[in-house]
Design a protein around this motif. Sequence first.
Motif, PDB file in Angstrom:
ATOM      1  N   PRO A  50       0.713  -1.168   0.094  1.00 55.22           N
ATOM      2  CA  PRO A  50       0.211  -0.085  -0.147  1.00 55.22           C
ATOM      3  C   PRO A  50       0.845   1.125  -0.108  1.00 55.22           C
ATOM      4  O   PRO A  50       2.210   1.199   0.444  1.00 55.22           O
ATOM      5  N   GLY A  54      -1.896   3.877   3.690  1.00 51.98           N
ATOM      6  CA  GLY A  54      -2.713   2.350   3.490  1.00 51.98           C
ATOM      7  C   GLY A  54      -3.350   2.728   1.920  1.00 51.98           C
ATOM      8  O   GLY A  54      -4.264   1.840   1.807  1.00 51.98           O
ATOM      9  N   LEU A  55      -2.865   3.678   1.015  1.00 50.45           N
ATOM     10  CA  LEU A  55      -3.383   4.059  -0.097  1.00 50.45           C
ATOM     11  C   LEU A  55      -3.539   2.729  -1.004  1.00 50.45           C
ATOM     12  O   LEU A  55      -2.299   2.351  -1.293  1.00 50.45           O
ATOM     13  N   THR A  56      -4.298   2.440  -1.936  1.00 56.04           N
ATOM     14  CA  THR A  56      -4.295   1.342  -2.722  1.00 56.04           C
ATOM     15  C   THR A  56      -3.314   1.627  -3.647  1.00 56.04           C
ATOM     16  O   THR A  56      -3.108   2.545  -4.457  1.00 56.04           O
ATOM     17  N   PRO A  57      -2.215   0.788  -4.021  1.00 57.00           N
ATOM     18  CA  PRO A  57      -1.175   0.785  -4.992  1.00 57.00           C
ATOM     19  C   PRO A  57      -1.956   0.605  -6.337  1.00 57.00           C
ATOM     20  O   PRO A  57      -2.609  -0.225  -6.448  1.00 57.00           O
ATOM     21  N   ARG A 161     -16.493   0.568  -2.427  1.00 56.39           N
ATOM     22  CA  ARG A 161     -15.961  -0.681  -1.681  1.00 56.39           C
ATOM     23  C   ARG A 161     -16.939  -1.572  -1.877  1.00 56.39           C
ATOM     24  O   ARG A 161     -16.678  -2.949  -2.289  1.00 56.39           O
ATOM     25  N   GLN A 192      -7.547  10.276  -6.280  1.00 57.83           N
ATOM     26  CA  GLN A 192      -7.250   9.728  -4.939  1.00 57.83           C
ATOM     27  C   GLN A 192      -8.385   9.221  -3.970  1.00 57.83           C
ATOM     28  O   GLN A 192      -8.299   8.641  -3.286  1.00 57.83           O
ATOM     29  N   LEU A 195      -8.811   5.551  -4.792  1.00 60.04           N
ATOM     30  CA  LEU A 195      -7.804   4.791  -4.105  1.00 60.04           C
ATOM     31  C   LEU A 195      -7.939   4.404  -2.684  1.00 60.04           C
ATOM     32  O   LEU A 195      -7.964   3.542  -2.233  1.00 60.04           O
ATOM     33  N   ARG A 196      -8.539   5.781  -2.053  1.00 53.01           N
ATOM     34  CA  ARG A 196      -8.757   5.805  -0.415  1.00 53.01           C
ATOM     35  C   ARG A 196      -9.959   4.958  -0.295  1.00 53.01           C
ATOM     36  O   ARG A 196      -9.912   4.036   0.606  1.00 53.01           O
ATOM     37  N   SER A 199      -9.048   1.311   0.074  1.00 46.86           N
ATOM     38  CA  SER A 199      -7.975   1.052   0.884  1.00 46.86           C
ATOM     39  C   SER A 199      -8.391  -0.214   2.047  1.00 46.86           C
ATOM     40  O   SER A 199      -9.567  -0.020   2.383  1.00 46.86           O
ATOM     41  N   GLY A 200      -7.668  -0.899   2.261  1.00 52.36           N
ATOM     42  CA  GLY A 200      -7.739  -2.181   3.230  1.00 52.36           C
ATOM     43  C   GLY A 200      -8.282  -3.335   2.709  1.00 52.36           C
ATOM     44  O   GLY A 200      -8.361  -4.419   3.286  1.00 52.36           O
ATOM     45  N   THR A 204      -4.486  -4.674  -5.400  1.00 45.85           N
ATOM     46  CA  THR A 204      -3.787  -3.853  -6.381  1.00 45.85           C
ATOM     47  C   THR A 204      -4.311  -3.353  -7.631  1.00 45.85           C
ATOM     48  O   THR A 204      -5.041  -4.132  -8.126  1.00 45.85           O
TER      49      THR A 204
END
Length: 281
Positions: A50, A54-57, A161, A192, A195-196, A199-200, A204
């Motif tokens: 990440p 913890g941002l999604t790569p 999500r 962004q 991506l947030r 996160s979690g 990828t």
Amino acid sequence: MIPRARHLLAVCLLGAALTACGAAGGERPAPAASRVSAPPSPARPPVLAPGPGGLTPVFEHGPRTRGKTVALTFDADMTADEGPRAASGEHFDNPGLIDALRTLKVPATVFMTGRWADEYPAEAAALGHDPQFEVANHSWSHYAFTADCYGLPTVDADGMRADVQRAYESLRAAGVPHAMPYFRFPGGCYDQRALRALSGLGVTAVQWDVVSGDAFATDADAVVKQVLDGVKPGSVVVMHCTRSAAPTTERVVRTVVPELRERGYRFVKVSELIGQAGNGR
């Protein structure tokens, strides 16, 4: 009379399929079923670490210096509201393309929407069980995760999500046993906030560095040229697995694959490139 030792050896050789030689006290071996160990669980697929907070790569291509490898990826698109079109006979699948990849022995990564898996469960399951392919997540709805993304309807931040999770549920329900922890944004559009939102989840985000241009194309030669001109070592090529929206893709693949092999390229799945990138290779 045959001496006892020779007699036992003869019995063992003749009856090896039924009894075990040298079993203490003449005990029978355990039934075959009890001796077969369970198949090993698949190794955990490689992912990128990440980002900050913890941002999604995000992954775009593999290393440029580790040989001539290239990953062909195919988006199996079907948007949530396209059910009536499928019911009227429009084809969002492309069996001919998949047959071409199998015939050419090209490993590939298919980014599948949950809605597509719902519509074509047998095809989804076949891809999911074929070691030549890996199936990854392309959202359930194929609605955009940003505004102004090729005219697609949008998913609000609170629903992003859940849309990704619902896609994994559809893939499992269709019979895909091990969907990869890779996610491709519909239209490739992200920011962004998107991506947030993811996160979690442990995914990828996979983009590309070569746009094939096969979507809505009618000139296969132009698509072939665009792919061949764009490929570099470690490239990820985006194509589509939908007959109605990308009618030339099978012809493109049948031309591009032998040409790239002639140039020394080796076809790999996205997971191999991510593994190289994650290991700093």
